[in-house]
Design an enzyme around this catalytic site. Structure first.
Site, PDB file in Angstrom:
ATOM      1  N   LYS A  13       0.842  -1.209   0.000  1.00  0.00           N
ATOM      2  CA  LYS A  13       0.000   0.000   0.000  1.00  0.00           C
ATOM      3  C   LYS A  13       0.876   1.258   0.000  1.00  0.00           C
ATOM      4  CE  LYS A  13      -2.081  -0.980   3.892  1.00  0.00           C
ATOM      5  NZ  LYS A  13      -1.588  -2.273   4.365  1.00  0.00           N
ATOM      6  N   ARG A  88      -9.569   0.831   8.860  1.00  0.00           N
ATOM      7  CA  ARG A  88      -9.086  -0.516   9.151  1.00  0.00           C
ATOM      8  C   ARG A  88     -10.151  -1.349   9.842  1.00  0.00           C
ATOM      9  NH1 ARG A  88      -3.321   0.342   9.131  1.00  0.00           N
ATOM     10  NH2 ARG A  88      -2.150  -1.567   9.487  1.00  0.00           N
ATOM     11  N   ARG A 127      12.057  -5.898   3.898  1.00  0.00           N
ATOM     12  CA  ARG A 127      11.995  -4.482   4.284  1.00  0.00           C
ATOM     13  C   ARG A 127      12.910  -4.222   5.488  1.00  0.00           C
ATOM     14  NH1 ARG A 127       6.183  -2.044   5.068  1.00  0.00           N
ATOM     15  NH2 ARG A 127       6.079  -3.177   7.022  1.00  0.00           N
ATOM     16  N   ARG A 139      11.035  -0.772  12.351  1.00  0.00           N
ATOM     17  CA  ARG A 139       9.758  -0.605  13.048  1.00  0.00           C
ATOM     18  C   ARG A 139       9.624  -1.618  14.183  1.00  0.00           C
ATOM     19  NH1 ARG A 139       5.008  -0.229   8.598  1.00  0.00           N
ATOM     20  NH2 ARG A 139       3.975  -1.400  10.259  1.00  0.00           N
ATOM     21  N   ARG A 150      -0.536  -8.704  13.459  1.00  0.00           N
ATOM     22  CA  ARG A 150      -1.060  -7.721  12.495  1.00  0.00           C
ATOM     23  C   ARG A 150      -1.914  -8.413  11.444  1.00  0.00           C
ATOM     24  NH1 ARG A 150       4.598  -5.446  11.081  1.00  0.00           N
ATOM     25  NH2 ARG A 150       3.635  -4.408   9.290  1.00  0.00           N
TER      26      ARG A 150
END
Ligand code: ADP
Length: 295
Positions: A13, A88, A127, A139, A150
């Site tokens: 996204k 969300r 990532r 993160r 998640r």
């Protein structure tokens, strides 16, 4: 242009949002980025969100809705925005509907990136590796354990939005497993088709074209049939020509054989002595020729 990017963590996204920002001059409203900024700044919102985020759980709806309501009221959002990571939950989606209605704004598209869940962990690991290589802070929720949470949160609370927007007719599903450029092209194609009335026109024309193309596509089938029929006819014609040819050849062959038979019979009738004399005469002649040639 106002749009929503939907998809599980790691679906791409953020990557696509950045490309659309560059292409259309929209602002990217990522609730994840805003919350991380709040955490980093140690604001009251950040303090409340910090632990929930690190665990991979969602922060309360009223908190993110308040952030978004403030943000879309800012001048830079007037040209349009991309919501990345919001809404969300169905509650957030309903709150967004109310916010937009208040401002007499609509949504141009909801784009859901469909991805294989097996690929998500690998993407997040990649990532993390890239961020570490660049010397950036990783993160707090980019680890296998938080990612699992998640994903669970996505399945339970966010995936129902597919039906929510599907029912409203604004949903478009894009294959998020394709290459980044290909995903971008697919999104752009959707947006160009759902833009202004002027932009919608070519889409209608292309629908006409599709109809015509279908007609044309049927034609070859007809042509194939006709060709098959013609082939059959030529085949049968060819067969009769062939058999006619065979008959002629057979007749000719029979005549030749008869001639050969006559010749053979005649040769058999010739006396053997005459045959031998003939051979002797030819041998003498050849010898003479060779002699004269040597001189
Ligand atoms: P992801 O890669 O999981 O899509 P985000 O950067 O969008 O990550 O969000 C990171 C975290 O921030 C989420 O796991 C959640 O804790 C919080 N968050 C972001 N957006 C929302 C939202 N709309 N509602 C609730 N929590 C959110």
């Amino acid at each position: 242009m106002r749009l929503i990017l939907l998809g599980p963590p790691g679906a791409g996204k953020g990557t696509q949002a950045q490309r659309l920002v560059a292409r259309y001059g929209l602002v990217q409203l990522s609730t994840g980025d805003m919350l991380r900024a709040a955490v980093a700044a140690g604001t009251p919102v950040g303090l409340k969100a910090k632990d929930l985020m690190a665990q991979g759980a969602l922060v309360p709806d009223d908190m993110v809705c308040a952030i978004i309501a403030d943000r879309i009221a800012e001048p830079d959002a007037r040209n349009g925005f991309i919501l990345d990571g919001f809404p969300r939950t169905v509650g957030q989606a309903e709150a967004l509907d109310a916010m937009l209605k208040d401002r007499k704004l609509g949504l141009d598209a909801v784009i859901a990136l469909k991805v294989n869940e097996d690929a998500l962990l690998a993407r997040v690991e990649k990532r993390v590796a890239e961020m570490t290589a660049r010397g950036e802070a990783v993160r707090a929720d980019d680890n296998a354990e938080a990612l699992k949470k998640r994903l669970d949160a996505y399945r339970a609370q966010t995936a129902p939005l597919i039906d929510y927007y599907g029912g409203k007719g604004t949903l478009n599903v894009v294959d998020g497993m394709a290459a980044i450029d290909a995903v971008e092209r697919a999104i752009v194609a959707i947006l160009e088709g759902t833009g202004s009335a002027a932009k919608r026109k070519p889409a209608r024309q292309s629908a006409k074209k599709v109809k015509k193309a279908k007609k044309v596509a049927k034609r070859p089938a007809k042509a194939v049939k006709a060709a098959k029929k013609a082939k059959k006819t030529t085949k049968s014609k060819a067969a009769s020509v062939k058999s006619a040819g065979r008959a002629t050849r057979a007749r000719k062959g029979a005549r030749k054989a008869a001639v050969r038979g006559t010749r053979k019979a005649a040769a058999a009738r010739r006396p053997a002595a005459k045959k031998r004399a003939g051979t002797a005469r030819r041998t003498v002649k050849k010898a003479a020729k060779r002699k004269s040639g040597r001189r």
